[in-house]
Design a protein around this motif. Structure first.
Motif, short mmCIF file in Angstrom:
data_model
loop_
_atom_site.label_atom_id
_atom_site.label_comp_id
_atom_site.label_asym_id
_atom_site.label_seq_id
_atom_site.Cartn_x
_atom_site.Cartn_y
_atom_site.Cartn_z
N SER A 79 0.97 -1.34 0.16
CA SER A 79 0.08 0.04 0.14
C SER A 79 1.01 1.10 0.17
O SER A 79 0.57 2.38 -0.58
N LYS A 80 1.99 1.26 0.75
CA LYS A 80 2.86 2.34 0.75
C LYS A 80 3.64 2.81 -0.61
O LYS A 80 3.62 3.63 -1.11
N LYS A 81 3.77 1.56 -1.39
CA LYS A 81 4.31 1.62 -2.78
C LYS A 81 3.31 2.44 -3.68
O LYS A 81 3.78 3.01 -4.33
N ILE A 82 1.98 1.84 -3.56
CA ILE A 82 1.04 2.39 -4.33
C ILE A 82 0.81 4.07 -3.89
O ILE A 82 0.86 4.69 -4.91
N SER A 83 1.02 4.37 -2.62
CA SER A 83 0.88 5.79 -2.42
C SER A 83 1.91 6.49 -3.12
O SER A 83 1.93 7.49 -3.41
#
Length: 107
Positions: A79-83
């Motif tokens: 999720s951090k990568k997507i952000s």
């Protein structure tokens, strides 16, 4: 037809979890590894709750409607990568977010 942009603004249509009626909203999305991602700060938005309750969704972009299945992303690092992809070079890329992954039909 496929979506080529990494960051784009489609219309996401979910099915209302209470009414069953279509609920459409324009959001910033991320196209990554053949899947589409939508995220938000908290899991309290109607579109977010609807997608979890009824995973059949539609994404409209450039006058083309794609259908797909939604699921919650449970990997916080992912999720951090997507952000980071969604908000390049922006401070808010570091904020914790909840993310939904859409697998397009016939993708």
């Amino acid at each position: 037809m496929e979506i080529k942009e990494t960051i784009f603004r489609p219309i996401l249509t979910t099915k209302g979890r209470n009414t069953g009626n279509p609920h459409s909203v324009m959001l910033r999305a991320v196209n990554y590894n053949g899947k589409i991602y939508f995220s938000r700060h908290r899991p309290d938005g109607d579109w977010f709750k609807n997608a979890l309750a009824n995973p059949d969704v539609k994404i409209e972009y450039n006058d083309i409607v794609f259908s797909g299945k939604a699921k919650l992303v449970t990997d916080e690092e992912f999720s951090k990568k997507i952000s980071e992809l969604k908000y390049p070079d922006e401070e808010r890329a570091k904020e914790k977010r909840v993310t939904i992954e859409i697998t397009l039909d016939n993708a």
